[in-house]
Design a protein around this motif. Structure first.
Motif, mmCIF file in Angstrom:
data_model
loop_
_atom_site.group_PDB
_atom_site.id
_atom_site.type_symbol
_atom_site.label_atom_id
_atom_site.label_comp_id
_atom_site.label_asym_id
_atom_site.label_seq_id
_atom_site.Cartn_x
_atom_site.Cartn_y
_atom_site.Cartn_z
ATOM 1 N N VAL A 1 0.864 -1.177 0.000
ATOM 2 C CA VAL A 1 0.000 0.000 0.000
ATOM 3 C C VAL A 1 0.901 1.227 0.000
ATOM 4 C CG1 VAL A 1 -1.772 1.267 1.253
ATOM 5 C CG2 VAL A 1 -1.785 -1.241 1.270
ATOM 6 N N VAL A 2 0.714 2.102 -0.970
ATOM 7 C CA VAL A 2 1.589 3.261 -1.110
ATOM 8 C C VAL A 2 0.753 4.516 -1.322
ATOM 9 C CG1 VAL A 2 3.460 4.308 -2.399
ATOM 10 C CG2 VAL A 2 3.407 1.821 -2.096
ATOM 11 N N GLU A 3 0.911 5.479 -0.417
ATOM 12 C CA GLU A 3 0.201 6.741 -0.522
ATOM 13 C C GLU A 3 1.052 7.784 -1.238
ATOM 14 O OE1 GLU A 3 -0.421 5.254 3.816
ATOM 15 O OE2 GLU A 3 1.251 5.519 2.412
ATOM 16 N N SER A 4 0.365 8.767 -1.805
ATOM 17 C CA SER A 4 1.040 9.911 -2.409
ATOM 18 C C SER A 4 0.083 11.095 -2.431
ATOM 19 C CB SER A 4 1.523 9.593 -3.827
ATOM 20 O OG SER A 4 0.427 9.273 -4.658
ATOM 21 N N GLY A 5 0.637 12.279 -2.662
ATOM 22 C CA GLY A 5 -0.208 13.446 -2.849
ATOM 23 C C GLY A 5 -0.252 14.423 -1.698
ATOM 24 N N GLY A 6 0.424 14.114 -0.603
ATOM 25 C CA GLY A 6 0.426 15.055 0.502
ATOM 26 C C GLY A 6 1.237 16.295 0.175
ATOM 27 N N GLY A 7 1.162 17.268 1.068
ATOM 28 C CA GLY A 7 1.912 18.495 0.859
ATOM 29 C C GLY A 7 1.430 19.605 1.755
#
Length: 119
Positions: free
Chosen positions: A4-10
């Protein structure tokens, strides 16, 4: 092996929007529930939203009316669209999925993605 890999934070200003993505691999994505959780500094982990194999969705109180969870099964990806962000939404956001297709317990977790909302 399930990954499971998250992305898109900032970093975003209050009132702004962000979309988080979470890719899950290692099995048939559409058969399993997917969820988003968050942990703010000094606080317990909090449920944000979930989407189930029936495409039903569930939201935590903090997400209702501002966040939308969706899933794209052919892309093995779940999204969290976050609008009208507030400083109190600042947290590490985690994506998770269940171990079994008929389970409601989230078992596999990503490493998290940081969301920071400035005032």
């Amino acid at each position: 092996q399930v990954q499971v890999v998250e992305s898109g934070g900032g970093l975003v200003q209050a009132g702004g929007s962000l979309r988080l993505s979470c890719a899950a691999s290692g099995r048939t994505f559409s058969d399993y529930a997917m969820g988003w959780f968050r942990r703010a500094p000094g606080k317990e982990r909090e449920f944000v939203a979930a989407t189930y194999r029936s495409s039903a969705t569930l939201y935590g109180d903090s997400a209702k009316g501002r966040f939308t969870i969706s899933r794209d099964n052919p892309k093995n990806t779940v999204y969290l669209q976050m609008n009208s962000l507030k400083p109190e939404d600042t947290a590490v956001y985690y994506c998770a999925t269940t171990q079994y297709s008929n389970s409601l317990d989230f078992y596999y977790w990503g490493q998290g993605t940081q969301v920071t909302v400035s005032s």
